[in-house]
Write a protein that holds these residues in place. Structure first.
Motif, short mmCIF file in Angstrom:
data_model
loop_
_atom_site.label_atom_id
_atom_site.label_comp_id
_atom_site.label_asym_id
_atom_site.label_seq_id
_atom_site.Cartn_x
_atom_site.Cartn_y
_atom_site.Cartn_z
N GLN A 10 1.39 4.20 -2.89
CA GLN A 10 1.18 5.61 -2.54
C GLN A 10 2.44 6.46 -2.73
OE1 GLN A 10 -1.70 7.06 -1.59
NE2 GLN A 10 -2.85 5.15 -1.74
N HIS A 25 -2.84 3.38 4.39
CA HIS A 25 -1.80 4.06 3.62
C HIS A 25 -0.62 4.51 4.50
CE1 HIS A 25 -4.00 7.58 5.21
NE2 HIS A 25 -2.84 8.20 5.11
N GLU A 67 0.83 -1.20 0.00
CA GLU A 67 0.00 0.00 0.00
C GLU A 67 0.87 1.26 0.00
OE1 GLU A 67 -3.40 2.48 0.24
OE2 GLU A 67 -3.24 0.34 -0.19
#
Length: 319
Positions: free
Chosen positions: A220, A289, A216
Motif C-alpha cells: 500500500q 491495510h 500489506e
C-alpha cells in the motif's frame, strides 16, 4: 556472555529482520492470503498458550494487595490512554493520523508479563505482586483493550466496527484463552518441560503476523508515506511518553505511601505495554491495510521500555 544493556534484544532483532524481509519481498496475492489464514490460526494458538500458562493460583494469592493492583490497572488502562489523548495536538503535528492511531492503540494495551516479572525480580521488588498484576492485566486486556479501542480509536476510522471486532475478539482470542485456562491442569507439566520450544512458537506467531501486516502495508506504499524524519519523530515521542509514565508511576506510588518493593512493582508493571498481546490484537481489531502502520509505535516503544527498565532495575538492585 551477557548482552550489553543498550543492544536490542533477540526478539527486536528478529522483528527488524521480518520488517526488512516484508519491505524487500512482500507477500502478494494467493501467498498473502495463505499467510493471512495461517496467522489467524497462529493467533488462536498463541492465546490458547497464554491461557494455559497463566496461574490462577498466583492471581488469587496476590489479590490481597488490592491497592497496588488497582494503581497498576489505573496506569495501564486509564492514565496511559488519557496521556495519548492529551498529547493529541503535539502528536498530530509531528505524525500522520495513521501513526497517531498506533500511539493510541499502544496506550490501551495491557502490560507485559515475562519482562515485568523479570525486571521486578532483578530490582528486588515485590515479585508475587508483579505476577498477579501482570497476569491480571493480560486477562483484563482481552476485554478492556477492544473496549478502549472503540472509545478512543474508532473515531479515526481505522478499526473494524465494534460488533465485528468483538466477535473476532471472542472467537480468535477469548475462546482460545478460556480453553487454555481449562486445559491448564492437564498441560502444566508439559508446558514447563517444553517451555523453550513453546516460547519459539509464541515468537513465530508474532513474527508471522508482523510479516503479513507489513507486507500489506508495503504494497500500500508504507515507506513512501513514512520519511526518515517521521521515524525519528516517532522515536522521540515514544521516549517522551515512556519518560512521563515512569516519572508518574514513581512519584504517585511514593505519594500514596507504598514501600520500595511495591514501588518497584508499580513502576515496572504500570509502565510497560505488551508486544505479545498487541500484535495479534492489532490483527483482529484493525483493517489489514492499517495494521503495519499501527504496529510501528508499539515496536519502537517495546525496545525503549526494555532498555530503560534494564538500567532502572540495576539501579534499584544496588540500593
Amino acid at each position: 556472555m551477557k548482552r550489553p544493556r543498550f543492544l536490542p534484544d533477540n526478539m527486536t532483532l528478529l522483528l527488524l529482520g521480518v520488517v526488512t524481509l516484508a519491505s524487500l519481498f512482500p507477500a502478494r496475492g494467493a501467498v498473502a492470503s495463505g499467510f493471512d489464514h495461517l496467522s489467524i490460526a497462529m493467533i488462536a494458538l498463541l492465546f490458547f498458550m497464554h491461557g494455559a500458562r497463566l496461574s490462577r493460583q498466583a492471581v488469587v494469592a496476590g489479590l490481597t494487595h488490592w491497592r497496588l493492583h488497582l494503581l497498576v490497572m489505573a496506569f495501564t488502562f486509564a492514565i496511559f490512554p488519557l496521556m495519548g489523548v492529551a498529547l493529541k495536538p503535539l502528536l498530530l503535528y509531528m505524525l500522520t493520523p495513521e501513526l497517531y492511531v498506533g500511539i493510541l492503540f499502544l496506550c490501551v494495551l495491557p502490560s507485559t508479563v515475562q519482562s515485568s516479572i523479570a525486571f521486578t525480580s532483578v530490582a528486588r521488588g515485590n515479585v508475587p505482586a508483579a505476577v498477579c498484576s501482570a497476569s491480571a492485566s493480560n486477562m483484563l486486556g482481552i476485554f478492556l483493550t477492544p473496549l478502549l479501542v472503540s472509545l478512543v480509536v474508532v473515531a479515526h476510522g481505522e478499526s473494524h466496527s465494534s460488533i465485528d471486532a468483538m466477535l473476532k475478539i471472542v472467537y480468535q482470542l477469548l475462546l482460545p484463552f478460556v480453553a487454555g485456562q481449562i486445559a491448564r491442569p492437564w498441560l502444566q507439566a508439559w508446558l514447563e518441560k517444553y517451555e523453550a520450544v513453546l516460547r519459539m512458537v509464541d515468537q513465530s506467531s508474532i513474527l508471522l503476523v508482523v510479516y503479513v501486516a507489513f507486507s500489506e502495508a508495503v504494497v500500500q506504499g508504507l515507506w513512501q508515506q513514512l520519511p526518515p524524519v517521521m521515524l525519528a519523530s516517532l522515536l522521540g515521542i515514544s521516549a517522551l511518553m515512556l519518560a512521563i509514565i515512569m516519572v508518574l508511576t514513581t512519584v504517585i506510588s511514593r505519594r500514596l505511601g507504598f514501600n520500595k518493593e511495591d514501588e518497584i512493582t508499580i513502576v515496572f508493571c504500570g509502565s510497560k505495554k505488551s508486544l505479545a498481546s498487541g500484535v495479534p490484537m492489532a490483527k483482529v481489531l484493525f483493517a489489514s491495510h492499517a495494521v503495519g502502520m499501527v504496529l510501528l509505535p508499539l515496536m519502537l516503544f517495546h525496545q525503549l521500555q526494555l532498555m530503560v527498565c534494564a538500567i532502572m532495575a540495576q539501579r534499584y538492585a544496588k540500593r
